[in-house]
Design a protein around this motif. Structure first.
Motif, PDB file in Angstrom:
ATOM      1  N   LEU A 181       0.865  -1.181   0.000  1.00 40.45           N
ATOM      2  CA  LEU A 181       0.000   0.000   0.000  1.00 40.45           C
ATOM      3  C   LEU A 181       0.902   1.232   0.000  1.00 40.45           C
ATOM      4  N   VAL A 202       0.373  -7.894   3.922  1.00 40.30           N
ATOM      5  CA  VAL A 202       0.079  -6.536   3.440  1.00 40.30           C
ATOM      6  C   VAL A 202       0.935  -5.566   4.231  1.00 40.30           C
ATOM      7  N   SER A 203       1.595  -4.660   3.545  1.00 42.57           N
ATOM      8  CA  SER A 203       2.367  -3.653   4.283  1.00 42.57           C
ATOM      9  C   SER A 203       2.657  -2.474   3.365  1.00 42.57           C
ATOM     10  N   LYS A 204       3.215  -1.436   3.939  1.00 39.36           N
ATOM     11  CA  LYS A 204       3.736  -0.351   3.104  1.00 39.36           C
ATOM     12  C   LYS A 204       5.230  -0.609   2.890  1.00 39.36           C
TER      13      LYS A 204
END
Lengths: 475, 215
Positions: free
Chosen positions: A379, A407-409
């Protein structure tokens, strides 16, 4: 051998004024279906197939989880069939001028000369150009549009047509069944290995238009082929619809690689049904890259029907501002000793929304099957969205299913590491994102892989400012 | 530094507790109620919860369902969930878990372990969601499923719905029967296949509880 392939979002954003000889008019009804069928001089059984599909479409609805309502698809404002009334040409010089200049600008003839074994180019509802290397034709390879496949190769076409994806499978397959036009029919005879890829190029040129191509690919025993499809459209203010159906039958020992590079403009609803049946020891690989469109709903599936069959889906999706990429994969294990693998990677930028939906199903009577799936998401902004809906259904104790997702940045540690070595922020971001996708990009033909990397770099450059702000919020 | 988990007050659920309920301080909740229940917890800032679920029944035909909603709507909330679902005979066991990270600095760890024997069917839906504009959150979920009979089945759907980028979130799920080499190892030491399967089952469950299996 360098070929310039441009995937950038603006590369397909142009159109030339075109006059159409045949127009089914706006909306969808029995008269539209009869008009298309009559124009194509189809046999009665196919007309009945279309009419049955129309009835199914009228009474069917979308599932509750769908990110779209049936009412949003205002078919009454769309042209379901537009063509210039010409049969596909085998020489680019014979293709109508306005069509030719479109494909020239997209670089299709140049690419054909350099590295494709055969090319089809669809302009709105019909193929404008179709050609196959003479040596492959001599070996019995068939690569024609679906209408020609139906009319000239009915014995081969009809037994498989509609068997992998029945009309009532979903709303879009029913819609496609009613008004399909264009798409490819490919047959690769037993033992023939097609070394260079076959390519189909789908172009939407008209505004308020629905493109409904239907592709059927039959790979006979121990044959091999790679099929590459590309899609572009100019950007209009009104919405455009693309609802394709792709059916693949991989007979025992066959190997099929189906590569999609979808780069529709941001007004296109891309609602596609793709499914393959893999028989004994067959190998089916879907390699999917979704960059464009307003909304994509696409879940390539493999039904592992024969012992020793294997299937894989490798998927890249990039959702930018205003885009929703609802992609995924389905693996249905119906025979023992079958293998499946899914790797899905997504990138959400701005308020882009990436969703993965997957199903892995192990039947009651199968054994020694194995499935592995992984979906990773990055993201980029605090407005970005990522969703993951994997579903595992295992009905016996002799199979192994594994799934993982993350999910991660982009972590501040990664950025810091690169920046302290003198690499600028946007370059560092594109390095990290390219590294994230690298495992999948390697699966594309080299020329496409290089251009995909370049596109990702451009995206990173464009949004560097926004990402810089996001990177400050570090734990 | 708060007291260690062993010192947290422990509450054993009976199934009559009113819901939703706010967890205001550190709390350990043990749930072995052999009936279907719906549990809904909200949290005060800084609260920590350890929820241990052992869902099973002696009834051969029972349908057991557990719905658990945890709303992590205050900062510095931490939730640990350890769930063991065991099915045998013709039982139908299901868990519907939703962990919603609605505030910054919230953390969750979930471990779901299911064992399906005979003709039982176990269904798990485990959703982790994260609201927009929250920061510094972690959410991890592991779901391991063991099938001990050819007629048993497992369905699992681990879901992520993430609307903020400053969150680290992951899940993993596995489904399998006992590995033939594990069975072979035990059998080659004179252990019957039935007992070998029981040892594998107990060890599998022990991983979820953190305890060693009984002799």
């Amino acid at each position: 051998m360098a070929v310039d392939i441009d995937f950038s979002s603006s590369s397909g954003d142009f159109s030339y004024a075109t006059t159409y000889a045949h127009d089914a008019g706006c909306g969808l009804g029995e008269e539209t279906v009869r008009y298309i069928s009559k124009l194509k001089e189809e046999p009665e059984w196919l007309l009945q197939f279309r009419l049955r599909a129309l009835k199914v479409f009228e009474r069917m609805d979308l599932p509750k989880w769908a990110p779209l309502k049936k009412a949003q698809l205002d078919i009454s404002k769309l042209h379901c069939y537009l063509s210039q009334g010409e049969r596909p040409k085998t020489d680019w010089e014979d293709v109508p001028q306005e069509v030719k200049q479109t494909f020239d600008r997209l670089g299709i003839p140049e690419k054909e000369r350099k590295f494709f074994a055969g090319v089809e180019a669809q302009f709105d509802s019909e193929m404008a150009y179709a050609n196959l290397q003479e040596s492959l034709r001599a070996q019995g390879v068939i690569f024609v549009n679906s209408t020609e496949g139906l009319l000239h190769y009915e014995k081969c076409f009809r037994p498989f047509f509609g068997t992998v994806i029945p009309v009532g499978d979903n709303l879009f397959s029913a819609l496609n069944g009613a008004v399909f036009s264009g798409g490819s029919f490919i047959y690769v005879p037993e033992g023939v290995k097609v070394k260079q890829p076959l390519q189909a190029y789908f172009r939407i040129n008209a505004e308020r238009f629905g493109q409904f191509e239907r592709t059927l690919i039959i790979i006979d025993k121990d044959a091999e082929v790679t099929y590459l499809e590309g899609c572009t459209a100019p950007k209009f203010d009104s919405d455009t619809l693309h609802a394709a159906v792709v059916e693949i039958v991989a007979l025992p020992g066959a190997k099929m690689r189906y590569i999609t590079v979808q780069n529709w403009s941001n007004n296109v609803y891309n609602l596609v049904t793709k499914r393959a049946i893999a028989h004994e020891n067959a190998e089916m690989r879907w390699i999917d890259c979704n960059i464009g469109s307003k909304l994509t709903m696409k879940y390539p599936a493999v039904i592992l029907e024969g012992e020793g069959a294997s299937g894989s889906v490798l998927s890249i999706s990039v959702a930018r501002d205003g885009q929703r990429q609802d992609t995924g994969a389905r693996m249905i294990h119906r025979a023992s000793n079958t293998r499946s693998r899914i790797v899905a990677k997504s990138l959400s930028i701005g308020d882009g929304d990436s969703t993965y939906r997957g199903t892995i199903s192990m039947g009651r009577d199968v054994e020694n099957c194995r499935s592995y799936s992984r979906c990773d998401a990055i993201l980029m902004d605090d407005k970005s969205i990522s969703r993951t809906f994997p579903h595992i259904d295992c009905r016996n104790d002799r199979c192994i299913v594994e799934h993982e997702a993350a999910v991660s940045k982009i972590s501040s540690e990664q950025l810091f590491y690169l920046r302290q070595r003198g690499i600028g922020e946007s370059q560092a971001l594109s390095l990290i994102v390219n590294g994230f996708f690298d495992e999948l990009i390697r699966e594309f033909p080299m020329e496409y892989g290089v251009e995909l990397k370049r596109l990702i770099e451009m995206e990173m450059d464009a949004g560097a400012g926004r990402k810089r702000e996001g990177a400050r919020n570090v734990c | 530094m708060s007291a260690s988990e062993e010192d947290w007050p422990t509450e054993v659920l009976h199934g009559g507790e009113p819901m939703p309920r706010n967890i205001a301080k550190n709390q350990r909740i043990v749930d072995a109620v052999p009936r279907s229940l719906a549990l809904h917890w909200t949290f005060s800032a800084g609260a920590k919860l350890k929820y241990v679920l052992d869902l099973r029944s002696q009834d051969r035909e029972v349908q057991l369902h557990r719905k658990v909603i945890c709303e992590l709507n205050a900062s510095d909330v931490s939730v640990q969930i350890y769930a063991i679902l065991r099915g045998n005979n013709h039982q139908r066991i299901s868990l519907d878990l939703h962990l919603h990270h609605g505030a910054s600095h919230t953390h969750s760890v979930t471990y779901i372990c299911t064992v399906a024997e005979d003709s039982s069917r176990i269904r798990t839906i485990a959703k982790i969601s994260a609201a927009e504009r929250i920061e510094c959150c972690d959410a991890h979920l592991q779901n391991r499923n063991l099938l001990l009979s050819p007629a048993a089945s497992v369905e699992t759907t681990p879901i992520l719905d993430i609307q903020s980028n400053d969150i680290r979130c992951s899940h993993g799920a596995t489904v399998s029967g006992p590995r033939p080499d594990e069975i072979f190892y035990l059998r080659s030491r004179g252990i019957s296949e039935v007992v070998a399967r029981q040892i594998i089952r107990d060890a599998f469950i022990a991983q979820a509880t953190g305890n060693q299996p009984n002799d």
